[in-house]
Design an enzyme around this catalytic site. Structure first.
Site, PDB file in Angstrom:
ATOM      1  N   GLY A  12       0.884  -1.415   0.222  1.00 58.27           N
ATOM      2  CA  GLY A  12       0.005   0.015   0.055  1.00 58.27           C
ATOM      3  C   GLY A  12       0.604   1.184  -0.036  1.00 58.27           C
ATOM      4  N   ASP A  34       1.438 -11.431   6.957  1.00 63.05           N
ATOM      5  CA  ASP A  34       2.008 -10.644   5.750  1.00 63.05           C
ATOM      6  C   ASP A  34       3.219 -10.113   6.150  1.00 63.05           C
ATOM      7  OD1 ASP A  34       0.352  -9.384   7.709  1.00 63.05           O
ATOM      8  OD2 ASP A  34       0.958  -7.366   6.620  1.00 63.05           O
TER       9      ASP A  34
END
Ligand code: AMP
Ligand code: MG
EC number: 2.7.7.-
Length: 491
Positions: free
Chosen positions: A90, A250
């Site tokens: 992101g 993650d």
């Protein structure tokens, strides 16, 4: 001369579903604040050119160098146990890969380089504080000899990012043997895209586990390989008092490197239940929980790989469980071997584990500094009159009682005192990135644009096992009013 990056990209050649093509967002006024010159050379880059204004523009994402293939990688992940089917880069953009001087493929990634299709509500940016923290701690881990992503550069952008207040924006150039995570596999598993899982697994095997390609059951072997590397990695963390802070799937690397330095911290006083991260309210990622969490994350990876294990799912599950079953032993072997070295034992005997556990218990009870206790134990091994270790204990008598048993055990080995101290100093660092030091460095940079404390800390931490008398104060634990009780991910 323009800066040349010898890119040889492989991830961006994978199918489109693996990433989004996106260029970094240009920033106002990039200024290089740190270049890791030895790492630049290792990557085949010219450090002098990277220090020019053009180099700073590249490292800030204002100019995209020739041969780059900028992408944001797709991934999913369990965050604090909750599954999120789409996370992805992101605020990071992979420029590309280079083959380093040792022939190892390395990702070059900009972190904080602007929004991507995976940004959700985030601004795609990074604040200076967390960038400096990642630079300091990742390079400290490297110097400690622990597998980790590296930091090539930090630039300030000349723009502000809005967090609780307006803060200087910055970009970190992160180098990793890859940015493939457990969550990368989860991204495709939740979409039931078995072809993509196979494609990803083949890429990972070729890149990180080449010795497995062409073996009879390469995907089983891949899981076993990741299990072994993660078990050994977490053992290394524990042996230096490191707490990752956000061991989400993650943030769990397939290559076995430490990745994503957010609210991470090294503990001062030994406390197995220690938590620093402000968002870890339940202590899920507490110091002593880390092995258990690593295994939990690996179990999520195993679930993703099941479709590659064969047609019969019952059998596949059984095989996965067997592979995962190796974790406790691999971890424990690495951890116990590391502990034996930390207390100066060259051989293995019945009773060693209990002896060492008794030391750890006494340290916890007496709030002994983790790093200094072991370092001073080395001094005590070298010179029986050196008694600094006992001063780490609230009740020094607790140490004396233990030390008597320890000396008896040492006497059963032929090594000289000097030999033992040298061996202990090589595994017990004197300098770690203490939270109060990291905090002070960040304050100086953010509030006064003063990077001298940052430079000095980075320099000291590059030689963590060497006594550096001029910088002895960097070994000190915080005074009560300097103690950092919480760390923040700062995203
Ligand atoms: P992290 O906590 O850094 O591991 O990030 C978790 C997820 O949030 C990842 O998908 C990140 O890319 C994303 N993220 C974190 N900070 C930002 C930000 N400032 N803007 C956009 N996405 C972000
Ligand atoms: Mg992350």
């Amino acid at each position: 001369m323009t800066v040349h990056f010898p890119f040889q990209n492989s991830y961006s050649a994978l199918p489109d579903s693996f990433f989004a093509r996106v260029a970094p967002t240009p920033v106002a006024a990039p200024r290089l604040i740190k270049l890791n010159r030895p790492l630049a050379v290792q990557l085949g880059l010219d450090p002098d050119l990277l220090e020019t204004p053009e180099g700073a523009e590249i490292l800030a994402g204002k100019t995209v160098p020739d041969g780059a293939d900028p992408i944001a990688m797709a991934y999913a992940g369990h965050q604090f146990g909750q599954f999120v089917p789409q996370l992805g880069d992101g605020r990071a953009i992979l420029l590309g890969e280079v083959i380093d001087r040792d022939g190892v493929r390395r990702d070059i990634q900009l972190k904080g380089s602007g929004p991507t299709p995976f940004s959700r509500r985030g601004d795609g940016r990074a604040a200076l504080g967390p960038v400096l923290r990642e630079y300091i701690v990742s390079e400290a881990m490297y110097a400690l000899g622990i597998p980790t992503t590296r930091s090539l550069a930090a630039v300030v952008t000349g723009e502000h990012v809005i967090r609780e207040t307006a803060l200087p924006g910055a970009v970190l150039t992160r180098v990793a043997s890859s940015h493939i995570r457990v969550g990368t596999f989860q991204f495709f598993a939740v979409r039931r895209d078995t072809d993509a899982i196979r494609r990803l697994a083949d890429h990972v095997i070729a890149r990180h586990y080449p010795e497995l390609s062409g073996t009879e059951r390469p995907y089983h072997a891949l899981l076993a390989g990741v299990v072994a590397r993660q078990a050994e990695l977490v053992a290394r963390w524990l042996l230096v008092g490191f707490i990752h802070g956000v061991m989400n799937t993650d943030n769990s690397s397939i290559s076995g490197e430490t990745i994503d330095y957010g609210p991470c911290a090294f503990m001062d006083a030994y406390n197995p239940a220690q938590v620093f991260s402000s968002i870890d309210e339940m202590g899920r990622y507490a110091y002593a929980n880390q092995p258990r969490i690593a295994l939990w994350n690996l179990t999520r990876l195993a679930e993703c790989l099941l479709p590659l294990f064969g047609e019969e799912q019952d059998k596949a599950v059984e095989q996965a469980q067997e592979i995962l079953g190796a974790f406790p032993e691999t971890f424990s072997k690495a951890y116990q071997a590391g502990l034996r070295k930390k207390v100066g034992l060259f051989t293995e005997r019945d009773g060693d584990e209990a002896l060492i556990q008794d030391l750890l218990d006494a340290m916890a009870k007496n709030q002994a500094d983790f790093t200094l206790t072991f370092r001073r134990l080395g001094d005590a091994a070298g010179d029986p009159a050196a008694d600094d270790a006992r001063a780490e204990f609230m009740d020094p008598a607790a140490f004396d009682e233990w030390a008597r048993r320890w000396r008896e055990r040492l006497a059963a080995e032929p090594q000289s005192a000097a030999e033992r101290q040298t061996a202990m100093n090589a595994v017990n660092p004197i300098f770690i990135p203490r939270n109060h030091r990291v905090e002070a460095v960040i304050q100086a940079a953010v509030n006064n644009d003063d990077y001298a404390p940052f430079e000095e800390l980075v320099k000291v931490l590059a030689r963590p096992y060497e006594d550096q008398p001029d910088y002895a104060a960097y070994a000190d634990p915080p005074l009560p009013d300097q103690r950092v009780l919480q760390t923040f991910c700062g995203t």
